[in-house]
Design an enzyme around this catalytic site. Sequence first.
Site, PDB file in Angstrom:
ATOM      1  CG  ASP A 114      10.891 -13.369 -14.058  1.00 48.26           C
ATOM      2  OD1 ASP A 114      11.928 -12.934 -13.534  1.00 48.26           O
ATOM      3  OD2 ASP A 114      10.435 -14.511 -13.827  1.00 48.26           O
ATOM      4  CE1 TYR A 137      12.245 -21.270 -12.729  1.00 50.96           C
ATOM      5  CE2 TYR A 137       9.978 -21.059 -12.000  1.00 50.96           C
ATOM      6  CZ  TYR A 137      11.257 -21.545 -11.814  1.00 50.96           C
ATOM      7  OH  TYR A 137      11.525 -22.314 -10.718  1.00 50.96           O
ATOM      8  NE  ARG A 171      -2.695 -13.718   6.712  1.00 52.59           N
ATOM      9  CZ  ARG A 171      -3.842 -13.026   6.750  1.00 52.59           C
ATOM     10  NH1 ARG A 171      -4.152 -12.175   5.788  1.00 52.59           N
ATOM     11  NH2 ARG A 171      -4.677 -13.173   7.752  1.00 52.59           N
TER      12      ARG A 171
END
Length: 395
Positions: free
Chosen positions: A185, A113, A60
Amino acid sequence: MTAPLPKQSTIAVWGGETGHERYERATQVPVVHSVSFGYADLDSWQAVALGREPGHIYSRNSNPTVRAFEEKIRDLERAQAATSFSSGMAAISATLFTFLRPGDRLVSIKDSYGGTNKLFGEFLPSFGIEATLCDTSDFAQVEAEFERGCRLLYLESPTNPTVKVVDIERLGKAAHAAGALVAVDNTFATPINQNPLQLGADLVLHSATKYLGGHADALGGAACGSQTLIDKLQHFREINGAALSPMDAYSLLRGMKTLALRIERQNQSALTIARWLQAQRCVEQVNYPGLETHPHHAVARRQMRGFGGMLSFSVRGGLEAIRLILPRLRYAHRAANLGCVETVVGPPSVTSHVECSAEERAAAGIPEGLLRYSTGIEDVSDLIADLQHALSAIS
Ligand SMILES: *Cc1c(COP(=O)(O)O)cnc(C)c1O
């Protein structure tokens, strides 16, 4: 004499691929499915666990296959550091929840988005964070907002699905003057066409699911920036748990080797298709930053090396016309993703802005009769013939 910095296509192939201890001298990055990594003696275990020595403890937090992916995107974005996530949305939400606190203000654009837009409107306010969304094409309005205070400027360019272009350098400078962080982004442009860090941004985010992977078979996300910022994001990711899986990291790495080749082809084909669409009588509007008629073509020329594979266009007859066109396309997936080797088409109401209501889409300036077109790597003459056949249904 030091060797010159390698070019993007060379980094796409070699970035993250060297400098690791490899299983049985394998030339390819192995998929390490192990959740944990074992240490016979406590001292080496502790040295790695406390970050004094390189190595992995628990997947993780870090994993060798995932690390190779992070290094490849780091090098492509010319960043000091990078970390990865289970999806693009995980990268975006981690960024917002790591760098914003109650009382903070975020400034962004209306055309982000759909999922990002949902974070701004539905989730941030309940944490006492105000998100102000400006007209994407009105740079002066964005700059004026900084006077009211801004912790984070969040940009996307080109945007989804209207393919607007935002002046990253100009807005980034103004945001920095107001003491804000700047995140971009870069999913649509990819590091082949645009490097936001070189334009002054602090953080670059990716949905690796799209162009980076390029084959629509793996979900993933990435963030690149300075070591200090990435350490903070990485810490949040370790605790939040949205880790990239080793198998997906492998698929993304494999896809990224051909990133430069794919993007060069998609840049060329999208421009050819956009020009062809402009000449069709049933087409009302074509959105593509490579067209001289695009309102921010000059900005795009300055900040991008290529204009990308994404375009959108609206046809006479709106959604009803799209209903007739879609089934006639032979070389296009009618699906909700983009950026892969196959051409993919779809209206925003079932793709980028499926999470939004018709009213929210209208407020974001997205007509219901718009068709988003993600240009694949097929021969462009076949794609144009296919479009011609499909559009003949309405002309
Ligand atoms: C798809 C996309 C995202 C979200 O990425 P996922 O990997 O689907 O979570 C974010 N930004 C842009 C521009 C996208 O196209």
